[in-house]
Motif scaffolding. Structure first.
Motif, PDB file in Angstrom:
ATOM      1  N   LYS A  28       0.825  -1.208   0.000  1.00 26.25           N
ATOM      2  CA  LYS A  28       0.000   0.000   0.000  1.00 26.25           C
ATOM      3  C   LYS A  28       0.861   1.259   0.000  1.00 26.25           C
ATOM      4  O   LYS A  28       0.559   2.231  -0.673  1.00 26.25           O
ATOM      5  CB  LYS A  28      -0.931   0.005   1.218  1.00 26.25           C
ATOM      6  CG  LYS A  28      -2.034  -1.001   1.134  1.00 26.25           C
ATOM      7  CD  LYS A  28      -2.902  -0.970   2.369  1.00 26.25           C
ATOM      8  CE  LYS A  28      -3.946  -2.057   2.335  1.00 26.25           C
ATOM      9  NZ  LYS A  28      -4.760  -2.100   3.542  1.00 26.25           N
ATOM     10  N   ARG A  29       1.962   1.244   0.754  1.00 25.58           N
ATOM     11  CA  ARG A  29       2.866   2.404   0.785  1.00 25.58           C
ATOM     12  C   ARG A  29       3.498   2.646  -0.572  1.00 25.58           C
ATOM     13  O   ARG A  29       3.644   3.787  -1.006  1.00 25.58           O
ATOM     14  CB  ARG A  29       3.936   2.230   1.840  1.00 25.58           C
ATOM     15  CG  ARG A  29       3.429   2.420   3.241  1.00 25.58           C
ATOM     16  CD  ARG A  29       4.583   2.507   4.206  1.00 25.58           C
ATOM     17  NE  ARG A  29       5.346   3.720   4.037  1.00 25.58           N
ATOM     18  CZ  ARG A  29       5.209   4.817   4.772  1.00 25.58           C
ATOM     19  NH1 ARG A  29       4.321   4.831   5.726  1.00 25.58           N
ATOM     20  NH2 ARG A  29       5.954   5.861   4.562  1.00 25.58           N
ATOM     21  N   VAL A  30       3.880   1.569  -1.259  1.00 23.87           N
ATOM     22  CA  VAL A  30       4.471   1.704  -2.588  1.00 23.87           C
ATOM     23  C   VAL A  30       3.437   2.245  -3.565  1.00 23.87           C
ATOM     24  O   VAL A  30       3.736   3.120  -4.389  1.00 23.87           O
ATOM     25  CB  VAL A  30       5.061   0.366  -3.072  1.00 23.87           C
ATOM     26  CG1 VAL A  30       5.434   0.422  -4.539  1.00 23.87           C
ATOM     27  CG2 VAL A  30       6.268  -0.009  -2.233  1.00 23.87           C
ATOM     28  N   ALA A  31       2.209   1.753  -3.489  1.00 27.84           N
ATOM     29  CA  ALA A  31       1.154   2.241  -4.372  1.00 27.84           C
ATOM     30  C   ALA A  31       0.887   3.723  -4.133  1.00 27.84           C
ATOM     31  O   ALA A  31       0.721   4.493  -5.087  1.00 27.84           O
ATOM     32  CB  ALA A  31      -0.119   1.431  -4.167  1.00 27.84           C
ATOM     33  N   LEU A  32       0.871   4.148  -2.867  1.00 31.16           N
ATOM     34  CA  LEU A  32       0.682   5.567  -2.572  1.00 31.16           C
ATOM     35  C   LEU A  32       1.853   6.395  -3.066  1.00 31.16           C
ATOM     36  O   LEU A  32       1.674   7.500  -3.593  1.00 31.16           O
ATOM     37  CB  LEU A  32       0.503   5.777  -1.068  1.00 31.16           C
ATOM     38  CG  LEU A  32      -0.861   5.466  -0.501  1.00 31.16           C
ATOM     39  CD1 LEU A  32      -0.840   5.569   1.017  1.00 31.16           C
ATOM     40  CD2 LEU A  32      -1.902   6.396  -1.077  1.00 31.16           C
ATOM     41  N   ALA A  33       3.054   5.886  -2.915  1.00 33.14           N
ATOM     42  CA  ALA A  33       4.233   6.621  -3.362  1.00 33.14           C
ATOM     43  C   ALA A  33       4.229   6.779  -4.880  1.00 33.14           C
ATOM     44  O   ALA A  33       4.609   7.832  -5.402  1.00 33.14           O
ATOM     45  CB  ALA A  33       5.503   5.912  -2.906  1.00 33.14           C
ATOM     46  N   ILE A  34       3.788   5.753  -5.596  1.00 27.13           N
ATOM     47  CA  ILE A  34       3.715   5.846  -7.058  1.00 27.13           C
ATOM     48  C   ILE A  34       2.605   6.799  -7.471  1.00 27.13           C
ATOM     49  O   ILE A  34       2.771   7.606  -8.395  1.00 27.13           O
ATOM     50  CB  ILE A  34       3.508   4.444  -7.666  1.00 27.13           C
ATOM     51  CG1 ILE A  34       4.780   3.619  -7.489  1.00 27.13           C
ATOM     52  CG2 ILE A  34       3.134   4.533  -9.134  1.00 27.13           C
ATOM     53  CD1 ILE A  34       4.628   2.166  -7.864  1.00 27.13           C
ATOM     54  N   GLU A  35       1.482   6.726  -6.768  1.00 31.53           N
ATOM     55  CA  GLU A  35       0.341   7.571  -7.123  1.00 31.53           C
ATOM     56  C   GLU A  35       0.631   9.046  -6.860  1.00 31.53           C
ATOM     57  O   GLU A  35       0.260   9.902  -7.648  1.00 31.53           O
ATOM     58  CB  GLU A  35      -0.880   7.128  -6.329  1.00 31.53           C
ATOM     59  CG  GLU A  35      -2.149   7.843  -6.716  1.00 31.53           C
ATOM     60  CD  GLU A  35      -3.347   7.301  -5.968  1.00 31.53           C
ATOM     61  OE1 GLU A  35      -4.366   8.000  -5.955  1.00 31.53           O
ATOM     62  OE2 GLU A  35      -3.256   6.202  -5.400  1.00 31.53           O
ATOM     63  N   TYR A  36       1.296   9.339  -5.753  1.00 28.02           N
ATOM     64  CA  TYR A  36       1.556  10.721  -5.371  1.00 28.02           C
ATOM     65  C   TYR A  36       3.041  11.039  -5.431  1.00 28.02           C
ATOM     66  O   TYR A  36       3.604  11.618  -4.516  1.00 28.02           O
ATOM     67  CB  TYR A  36       1.045  10.978  -3.953  1.00 28.02           C
ATOM     68  CG  TYR A  36      -0.440  10.798  -3.821  1.00 28.02           C
ATOM     69  CD1 TYR A  36      -1.330  11.662  -4.443  1.00 28.02           C
ATOM     70  CD2 TYR A  36      -0.952   9.752  -3.071  1.00 28.02           C
ATOM     71  CE1 TYR A  36      -2.687  11.491  -4.319  1.00 28.02           C
ATOM     72  CE2 TYR A  36      -2.311   9.568  -2.936  1.00 28.02           C
ATOM     73  CZ  TYR A  36      -3.177  10.446  -3.564  1.00 28.02           C
ATOM     74  OH  TYR A  36      -4.518  10.271  -3.440  1.00 28.02           O
ATOM     75  N   LYS A  37       3.696  10.686  -6.531  1.00 27.77           N
ATOM     76  CA  LYS A  37       5.131  10.912  -6.612  1.00 27.77           C
ATOM     77  C   LYS A  37       5.496  12.392  -6.659  1.00 27.77           C
ATOM     78  O   LYS A  37       6.595  12.768  -6.305  1.00 27.77           O
ATOM     79  CB  LYS A  37       5.726  10.169  -7.797  1.00 27.77           C
ATOM     80  CG  LYS A  37       5.174  10.553  -9.132  1.00 27.77           C
ATOM     81  CD  LYS A  37       5.758   9.662 -10.206  1.00 27.77           C
ATOM     82  CE  LYS A  37       4.985   9.874 -11.504  1.00 27.77           C
ATOM     83  NZ  LYS A  37       5.394   8.937 -12.517  1.00 27.77           N
TER      84      LYS A  37
END
Length: 76
Positions: A28-37
């Motif tokens: 989930k953290r990786v997905a958030l980091a990719i989404e809000y880069k």
């Protein structure tokens, strides 16, 4: 079986379950980091916990392999 063998087995099993239980959170953290880069420059979503989790998984794996190899050489 002696106590040292049970400590080795416990380390491997507990470490495995800890890594598996944290896997979904890290995804989930990786997905958030990719989404809000774009926001990551403001340090609101830091990738460092994911990096530390990866390093911890690698270290756990190396230590587990060493313990397994040591068990084979100690009990032959």
């Amino acid at each position: 079986m002696n106590l040292l063998l049970w400590i080795k087995v416990g380390f491997i099993i507990v470490g495995f379950f800890v890594l598996i239980s944290m896997k979904k959170y890290m995804e989930k953290r990786v997905a958030l980091a990719i989404e809000y880069k774009d926001i990551m420059e403001g340090k609101q979503i830091s990738p460092y916990p994911v990096v530390w989790w990866i390093w911890g998984a690698v270290l756990w794996g190396v230590i587990s392999i060493f313990l397994i190899a040591w068990s084979f050489s100690a009990y032959t």
